[in-house]
Design a protein around this motif. Sequence first.
Motif, mmCIF file in Angstrom:
data_model
loop_
_atom_site.group_PDB
_atom_site.id
_atom_site.type_symbol
_atom_site.label_atom_id
_atom_site.label_comp_id
_atom_site.label_asym_id
_atom_site.label_seq_id
_atom_site.Cartn_x
_atom_site.Cartn_y
_atom_site.Cartn_z
ATOM 1 N N GLY A 187 -15.680 19.721 -0.235
ATOM 2 C CA GLY A 187 -14.493 20.367 0.327
ATOM 3 C C GLY A 187 -14.805 21.776 0.798
ATOM 4 O O GLY A 187 -14.542 22.144 1.954
ATOM 5 N N LEU A 198 -18.362 5.124 -4.456
ATOM 6 C CA LEU A 198 -17.441 3.997 -4.254
ATOM 7 C C LEU A 198 -17.510 3.487 -2.820
ATOM 8 O O LEU A 198 -17.056 2.391 -2.527
ATOM 9 C CB LEU A 198 -15.997 4.451 -4.484
ATOM 10 C CG LEU A 198 -15.592 4.851 -5.881
ATOM 11 C CD1 LEU A 198 -14.261 5.579 -5.851
ATOM 12 C CD2 LEU A 198 -15.485 3.615 -6.753
ATOM 13 N N TRP A 258 -20.718 16.360 -7.975
ATOM 14 C CA TRP A 258 -21.830 15.395 -7.953
ATOM 15 C C TRP A 258 -23.025 15.902 -8.740
ATOM 16 O O TRP A 258 -23.895 15.130 -9.121
ATOM 17 C CB TRP A 258 -22.196 15.030 -6.507
ATOM 18 C CG TRP A 258 -21.137 14.132 -5.964
ATOM 19 C CD1 TRP A 258 -20.048 14.494 -5.247
ATOM 20 C CD2 TRP A 258 -21.009 12.722 -6.195
ATOM 21 N NE1 TRP A 258 -19.253 13.399 -4.994
ATOM 22 C CE2 TRP A 258 -19.822 12.303 -5.560
ATOM 23 C CE3 TRP A 258 -21.787 11.769 -6.867
ATOM 24 C CZ2 TRP A 258 -19.395 10.972 -5.597
ATOM 25 C CZ3 TRP A 258 -21.365 10.456 -6.891
ATOM 26 C CH2 TRP A 258 -20.185 10.074 -6.263
ATOM 27 N N VAL A 303 -14.050 11.752 0.169
ATOM 28 C CA VAL A 303 -14.602 12.713 1.124
ATOM 29 C C VAL A 303 -14.205 12.315 2.558
ATOM 30 O O VAL A 303 -13.794 13.156 3.347
ATOM 31 C CB VAL A 303 -16.130 12.861 0.954
ATOM 32 C CG1 VAL A 303 -16.702 13.781 2.013
ATOM 33 C CG2 VAL A 303 -16.444 13.401 -0.443
ATOM 34 N N ASP A 321 -21.092 25.261 -9.898
ATOM 35 C CA ASP A 321 -22.223 24.384 -9.560
ATOM 36 C C ASP A 321 -22.742 24.725 -8.175
ATOM 37 O O ASP A 321 -22.033 25.306 -7.367
ATOM 38 C CB ASP A 321 -21.774 22.920 -9.511
ATOM 39 C CG ASP A 321 -21.198 22.467 -10.834
ATOM 40 O OD1 ASP A 321 -21.833 22.712 -11.871
ATOM 41 O OD2 ASP A 321 -20.096 21.882 -10.822
ATOM 42 N N VAL A 337 -14.675 31.518 -11.038
ATOM 43 C CA VAL A 337 -13.460 32.259 -10.687
ATOM 44 C C VAL A 337 -12.497 32.121 -11.867
ATOM 45 O O VAL A 337 -12.236 31.016 -12.340
ATOM 46 C CB VAL A 337 -12.826 31.686 -9.392
ATOM 47 C CG1 VAL A 337 -11.469 32.305 -9.128
ATOM 48 C CG2 VAL A 337 -13.770 31.906 -8.207
HETATM 49 C C1 LIG Z 1 -17.795 9.727 -11.231
HETATM 50 C C2 LIG Z 1 -17.183 10.086 -9.908
HETATM 51 C C3 LIG Z 1 -17.389 9.261 -8.805
HETATM 52 C C4 LIG Z 1 -16.798 9.567 -7.578
HETATM 53 N N1 LIG Z 1 -17.024 8.753 -6.519
HETATM 54 C C5 LIG Z 1 -16.554 9.097 -5.295
HETATM 55 C C6 LIG Z 1 -16.885 8.328 -4.142
HETATM 56 O O1 LIG Z 1 -17.561 7.334 -4.245
HETATM 57 N N2 LIG Z 1 -16.388 8.718 -2.955
HETATM 58 C C7 LIG Z 1 -15.655 9.832 -2.814
HETATM 59 O O2 LIG Z 1 -15.286 10.164 -1.702
HETATM 60 N N3 LIG Z 1 -15.332 10.578 -3.893
HETATM 61 C C8 LIG Z 1 -15.756 10.237 -5.108
HETATM 62 N N4 LIG Z 1 -15.470 11.011 -6.195
HETATM 63 C C9 LIG Z 1 -14.544 12.128 -6.033
HETATM 64 C C10 LIG Z 1 -15.209 13.497 -5.828
HETATM 65 O O3 LIG Z 1 -14.303 14.363 -6.378
HETATM 66 C C11 LIG Z 1 -15.465 13.779 -4.363
HETATM 67 O O4 LIG Z 1 -16.586 13.010 -3.966
HETATM 68 C C12 LIG Z 1 -15.816 15.234 -4.032
HETATM 69 O O5 LIG Z 1 -16.865 15.687 -4.837
HETATM 70 C C13 LIG Z 1 -14.643 16.174 -4.114
HETATM 71 O O6 LIG Z 1 -15.028 17.354 -3.462
HETATM 72 P P1 LIG Z 1 -14.387 18.776 -3.763
HETATM 73 O O7 LIG Z 1 -15.155 19.750 -2.993
HETATM 74 O O8 LIG Z 1 -12.933 18.699 -3.555
HETATM 75 O O9 LIG Z 1 -14.551 19.003 -5.328
HETATM 76 P P2 LIG Z 1 -15.804 18.985 -6.295
HETATM 77 O O10 LIG Z 1 -16.891 18.111 -5.816
HETATM 78 O O11 LIG Z 1 -15.240 18.723 -7.628
HETATM 79 O O12 LIG Z 1 -16.354 20.462 -6.232
HETATM 80 C C14 LIG Z 1 -15.650 21.555 -6.697
HETATM 81 C C15 LIG Z 1 -16.598 22.498 -7.348
HETATM 82 O O13 LIG Z 1 -15.922 23.737 -7.529
HETATM 83 C C16 LIG Z 1 -16.578 24.452 -8.531
HETATM 84 N N5 LIG Z 1 -15.568 25.056 -9.417
HETATM 85 C C17 LIG Z 1 -14.620 24.452 -10.163
HETATM 86 N N6 LIG Z 1 -13.867 25.368 -10.810
HETATM 87 C C18 LIG Z 1 -14.358 26.563 -10.441
HETATM 88 C C19 LIG Z 1 -14.023 27.895 -10.762
HETATM 89 N N7 LIG Z 1 -13.016 28.204 -11.576
HETATM 90 N N8 LIG Z 1 -14.767 28.884 -10.217
HETATM 91 C C20 LIG Z 1 -15.802 28.607 -9.384
HETATM 92 N N9 LIG Z 1 -16.145 27.364 -9.044
HETATM 93 C C21 LIG Z 1 -15.437 26.367 -9.568
HETATM 94 C C22 LIG Z 1 -17.472 23.520 -9.281
HETATM 95 O O14 LIG Z 1 -18.802 23.776 -8.910
HETATM 96 C C23 LIG Z 1 -17.031 22.163 -8.781
HETATM 97 O O15 LIG Z 1 -18.018 21.236 -8.924
HETATM 98 C C24 LIG Z 1 -16.020 10.714 -7.446
HETATM 99 C C25 LIG Z 1 -15.821 11.548 -8.550
HETATM 100 C C26 LIG Z 1 -16.400 11.240 -9.760
HETATM 101 C C27 LIG Z 1 -16.169 12.147 -10.934
#
Ligand SMILES: Cc1cc2nc3c(=O)[nH]c(=O)nc-3n(C[C@H](O)[C@H](O)[C@H](O)COP(=O)(O)OP(=O)(O)OC[C@H]3O[C@@H](n4cnc5c(N)ncnc54)[C@H](O)[C@@H]3O)c2cc1C
Length: 444
Positions: A14, A120, A110, A423, A104, A178
């Motif tokens: 994201g 998935l 991931w 995603v 991270d 944060v």
């Molecule tokens: C086991 C599992 C399998 C999944 N499989 C799929 C799939 O197959 N396809 C799919 O599309 N999605 C899947 N997902 C959903 C997954 O959430 C998305 O793939 C994607 O990673 C979401 O992106 P994001 O950037 O919103 O959040 P995230 O990937 O969760 O990234 C956000 C990041 O923000 C950071 N963060 C959090 N809190 C703070 C803070 N307070 N201060 C600073 N940094 C912070 C961390 O580094 C965190 O990892 C899966 C999730 C899991 C847990």
Amino acid sequence: MEHHRVIIAGGGPGGLGVAATLEGWHPRFEGGYEFPSPDVQKLARQHERKPLALDLHELLEKGHRPIEFFRMRHHPVQDALPLDEWTLKFSKRDRVDWLMLTTDGPGGIWNNVPREQLTLGPAHWMELAHYPIAKFYEQTGRERDLNALVHRSDLVPYYQACAEELGLSGHIRTGVRVTGIQPAPDVYSKRESASEESGREDPGARFIVDTVDEVSGEQSAYSCDYLVFAVGPRSSVRKLRVVGVDRDYVSLAYTHPDDYPGERVLVVGGGRSADWAAQELHDDGRTVVYAMRQKSEAHLKLIYNSQYLPYYARWAEILSGGQERMGLLYETQVTGFGSGGLVSIGTPEGPVQVQVDHVVIEIGGDPDYSLLGAYGRLTFHAKRDNFRFQLMQMVVDQATFESVDIPGLYPAGYTAQGTGLSVIGFHAGCFLIAGDILRKLGEV
Ligand SMILES: Cc1cc2nc3c(=O)[nH]c(=O)nc-3n(C[C@H](O)[C@H](O)[C@H](O)COP(=O)(O)OP(=O)(O)OC[C@H]3O[C@@H](n4cnc5c(N)ncnc54)[C@H](O)[C@@H]3O)c2cc1C
């Protein structure tokens, strides 16, 4: 105080999509593309060289979903398109000043999923359009099917390569948490700037972002004009509030069978992550007790609706076999972890105790909206989907993804209302967010 135009909190897919666009990788449409609606097609043709310059409220007013404007160009058909057939291209322009603060590294959650985790959906559903995963596979000598599921050991390096290839790495601070986001006091809001004279929006610093360095414990504060809230759907991990949860045989997340000594393992959960843990431990030869609050019908529905995935086909096999090493406890609640691995569980038939060598708790999490506590009550939309993801999404302007409650704040990833919970479902939102910021800054 260190000031940036834009701060992006969170380094998952994201946050990375917005970072890449703000870094100057601007989309354009090229070639023989066709939108299903003539209205949209006309606008696309008019703005194809600079679609970020288009105020997408125009589409909204005509009854179209702005996020689809970009999503359709990135994923016009079900299967991955060969790179030479892409009609979504990128031009490199000047960067605007952005900084990413994240716990991270690139790839977000991931980095922390189980070691053997598969997605998935297919590889191309996980990619940032700015750096196609096909290109990554090619450049790193990986012979992979773009329409096949991706292993975590390919996906995390892919997101790291995105950061490198797109020139983002120097602006990403990892190991930084944060701890709070607040409105900037007036003294920061009155910051003078040249662009103010040019009549463009320049509100001055709107936000103060408090952080802590996860290694040194050092606290810092930053200010910024725009904030991209991309902390992900699991940034606040749910806690099982029962006695003994801190015992040494209890793990609060699952990684790999080798990390859990002993023969008998209790898995507590019921969603996809717990399913993954229970199955992998079972297939490693362990005896698994799998306790969940939901009824059997709900769990079986998830399993049978997911048969297109190899690991859910495996679940069906386990269930239709003797299940000698998989004990499923539905409608149950763990009530305490005692000494020597003795776990108390409430069941519809009354309390029972099981003796195990290890416990794995996988009960999911929620977006950490407490970080925005200074803004009072926010407006949420309760989102559910067929993939069993569910969360509260922030209500946003559907043309820009700007929060309706906090001007200048943009939830990215699937914390924004109007995105799917994957995603492929949210990535195109990065163009709405970056486009709005760039237009406000007069940079596009
Ligand atoms: C086991 C599992 C399998 C999944 N499989 C799929 C799939 O197959 N396809 C799919 O599309 N999605 C899947 N997902 C959903 C997954 O959430 C998305 O793939 C994607 O990673 C979401 O992106 P994001 O950037 O919103 O959040 P995230 O990937 O969760 O990234 C956000 C990041 O923000 C950071 N963060 C959090 N809190 C703070 C803070 N307070 N201060 C600073 N940094 C912070 C961390 O580094 C965190 O990892 C899966 C999730 C899991 C847990």
